[in-house]
Design an enzyme around this catalytic site. Structure first.
Site, PDB file in Angstrom:
ATOM      1  N   HIS A  36       8.281  -0.853  12.609  1.00 33.40           N
ATOM      2  CA  HIS A  36       7.072  -1.431  12.091  1.00 33.40           C
ATOM      3  C   HIS A  36       7.448  -2.737  11.676  1.00 33.40           C
ATOM      4  O   HIS A  36       8.642  -3.482  11.949  1.00 33.40           O
ATOM      5  CB  HIS A  36       6.997  -0.685  10.403  1.00 33.40           C
ATOM      6  CG  HIS A  36       5.439  -0.950   9.825  1.00 33.40           C
ATOM      7  ND1 HIS A  36       4.449  -1.255  10.674  1.00 33.40           N
ATOM      8  CD2 HIS A  36       4.955  -1.286   8.655  1.00 33.40           C
ATOM      9  CE1 HIS A  36       3.465  -1.385  10.045  1.00 33.40           C
ATOM     10  NE2 HIS A  36       3.646  -1.453   8.683  1.00 33.40           N
ATOM     11  N   ASP A  78       4.295   4.197   8.520  1.00 33.95           N
ATOM     12  CA  ASP A  78       3.805   3.202   9.238  1.00 33.95           C
ATOM     13  C   ASP A  78       4.678   2.805  10.820  1.00 33.95           C
ATOM     14  O   ASP A  78       5.874   2.579  10.376  1.00 33.95           O
ATOM     15  CB  ASP A  78       3.435   1.907   8.628  1.00 33.95           C
ATOM     16  CG  ASP A  78       2.476   2.174   7.700  1.00 33.95           C
ATOM     17  OD1 ASP A  78       2.173   3.105   7.430  1.00 33.95           O
ATOM     18  OD2 ASP A  78       1.919   0.972   7.155  1.00 33.95           O
ATOM     19  N   ASP A  88       0.873  -1.277  -0.124  1.00 35.26           N
ATOM     20  CA  ASP A  88      -0.201   0.129   0.049  1.00 35.26           C
ATOM     21  C   ASP A  88       1.108   1.318   0.077  1.00 35.26           C
ATOM     22  O   ASP A  88       0.549   2.380  -0.106  1.00 35.26           O
ATOM     23  CB  ASP A  88      -0.960   0.102   0.975  1.00 35.26           C
ATOM     24  CG  ASP A  88      -0.520  -0.132   2.668  1.00 35.26           C
ATOM     25  OD1 ASP A  88       0.764  -1.133   2.638  1.00 35.26           O
ATOM     26  OD2 ASP A  88      -0.677   0.445   3.473  1.00 35.26           O
ATOM     27  N   HIS A 139      -3.548   7.376   7.070  1.00 28.99           N
ATOM     28  CA  HIS A 139      -3.438   5.861   6.875  1.00 28.99           C
ATOM     29  C   HIS A 139      -4.497   5.058   7.947  1.00 28.99           C
ATOM     30  O   HIS A 139      -4.205   4.462   8.767  1.00 28.99           O
ATOM     31  CB  HIS A 139      -2.040   5.563   7.446  1.00 28.99           C
ATOM     32  CG  HIS A 139      -1.438   3.987   7.297  1.00 28.99           C
ATOM     33  ND1 HIS A 139      -1.889   3.120   8.021  1.00 28.99           N
ATOM     34  CD2 HIS A 139      -0.855   3.633   6.002  1.00 28.99           C
ATOM     35  CE1 HIS A 139      -1.108   1.734   7.538  1.00 28.99           C
ATOM     36  NE2 HIS A 139      -0.898   2.043   6.392  1.00 28.99           N
TER      37      HIS A 139
END
Lengths: 307, 307
Positions: free
Chosen positions: A142, A212, A66, A270
């Site tokens: 992450h 992220d 993504d 997000h």
């Protein structure tokens, strides 16, 4: 000079009908810096009439789809539309290998030079610099190697107060005054005190993109006083355990970082597909940090030049 | 039973604001067959409310990005949304390698079985069969290995004329009648002539998808009398030299194949971004083959069951 962020996508891993995967354009002066490039980014660029010819650099935070599945398509379109200007691509190990494989099987020989800069996502490090800006990586936490990016304008010259400038000054001395030096004679005697003939420079603007990441207070030193902070906020805080488990953050956590770092504005994005209505995320963040906005598709955040 | 084609994208290599990259869904009964999967296909599926859970097979014609850059994203979304049903993926050599590399770097271990079927794009060959349909490759002529796909319903049973059936027939004999056999005694004497007690079966419907290809009359044997023929028509015929050079076809050439193959309906697509208005392509094709339609986004082409 422009310093403007445009949001192209606000969705987390699963897109929804009206939310696209992550991509943002930071425009500094005449150049676009593309930050992450989820699937459909080239369509979003067209929708908002952002010319991909003006993209100088692309930064990929990590190799979850993504955040980069739109990259090969965008680069192909640049190629088909005759780009010749080199493109600089900053990304984690593996990205170059993936693109090379895709272009091998499509028989694509790019018209332009694609300069790949492999990132060490574990360190804070300068990865780009031109006459007006520097870009540093910020290490995220992450499930796969992941970093954010800190964009900071370089220090700006001090404006000269023309009516106070002595006539004997030569151009090289004026340049030195602009950059904060006093003017002295060969023996070292003060001729012109800088602060007597110059004004304070305009502030250097800054944008921190925190991709992220699990909630990570260790980011704070990198984020102090930035003008704009983007931080992911996949979940509301009732799901903080799920956030930690999936290495994501909550809206409250994003706001706590923004408050502790004393940033001017927080932008959260997000968003998990479970939130049809994003107001719970916004309200939760604003309780902690009022100057919060949502990174919805098409939003623009401009940072003005100021003293 | 449904036999319906839905167009998700009509654009050639460069997309435009209102035209997406190639993808189509052929629905046969309760199952979706996804044919090519350009960037943004998962968004188009959502837009048209097509459930990806019902996609049984995905067919990729060739490894130019405009035909498969949406694949990794769609498969990731299937995974994130908990798919457990196996997915069959048919594509040229290299596709499996590319996906494996992407999933390696994203740390993705799919919840479901992804069964990859590597295609020989140079031959006409059966690649899939279930109780109601067969799928064959059709060799195209493009710049990289490329094939089309021919979907054909299997022969259908002959309806029994109940009032004409003698009472002595047992269930196994009724099945044999449905599939066209006469009924004889052990000595071989005719007891029931099939055509006396059955009707002609309904026709088997067919769809031929001709992906990117230079004009190739050698395709004709595969296309004879199909109900629906999709053929790319990247250019109008004034650009036939450019079409040949880039291994694409013109609208007129697509129509000539349709006419020679005596298909029922021709659908043209894969339009160059230079055509803001598609009517010149449609008019050019209809001059040669009147039953031509444009493969615009969202169009549906249903083939009815008929005698």
């Amino acid at each position: 000079m422009e310093f403007e962020l445009r949001i192209l996508g606000s969705s987390s891993a699963t897109p929804s009908t009206n939310r696209h995967h992550t991509a943002q354009v930071l425009t500094i002066g005449n150049q676009h810096h593309l930050i992450d490039c989820g699937e459909g980014t080239q369509m979003q660029l067209m929708l908002y009439r952002i010319k991909h010819q003006r993209i100088c650099n692309i930064y990929i935070s990590h190799l979850h789809g993504d955040h980069y599945f739109g990259l090969a398509g965008l680069i192909s379109t640049m190629h088909l539309q005759g780009r010749q200007t080199p493109l600089h691509l900053f990304g984690p190990p593996g990205l170059s290998e993936i693109l090379s494989l895709q272009f091998k099987y499509s028989g694509t020989n790019l018209n332009f030079k694609l300069v790949f800069h492999e990132l060490d996502t574990t360190v804070y490090k300068k990865i780009f610099e031109d006459k007006s800006v520097t870009v540093h990586t910020i290490p995220m936490e992450h499930r796969v190697p992941c970093c954010g990016f800190l964009f900071r304008e370089k220090p700006k010259p001090r404006p000269l107060i023309k009516e106070k400038l002595p006539d004997f000054l030569r151009p090289p001395q004026l340049v030195r005054l602009k950059w904060g030096e006093d003017i002295r004679d060969e023996a070292g005697n003060l001729l012109v005190r800088n602060t007597d003939v110059t004004l304070a420079p305009k502030r250097s603007r800054s944008y921190a993109y925190c991709s992220d990441s699990r909630y990570k207070p260790a980011l704070l030193p990198y984020l102090q006083h930035v003008d704009l902070l983007y931080h992911e906020a996949t979940f509301t805080h009732d799901l903080h355990e799920r956030a930690a488990y999936t290495f994501h953050s909550t809206a409250r956590q994003a706001a706590e970082l923004a408050a502790a770092a004393q940033v001017r504005q927080l932008i959260i994005g997000h968003f998990s597909v479970r939130y049809k209505d994003l107001s719970p995320l916004l309200e939760e963040a604003r309780e902690v940090f009022p100057a919060t906005e949502l990174a919805t598709e098409g939003s623009i955040f401009s940072v003005m030049e100021r003293d």
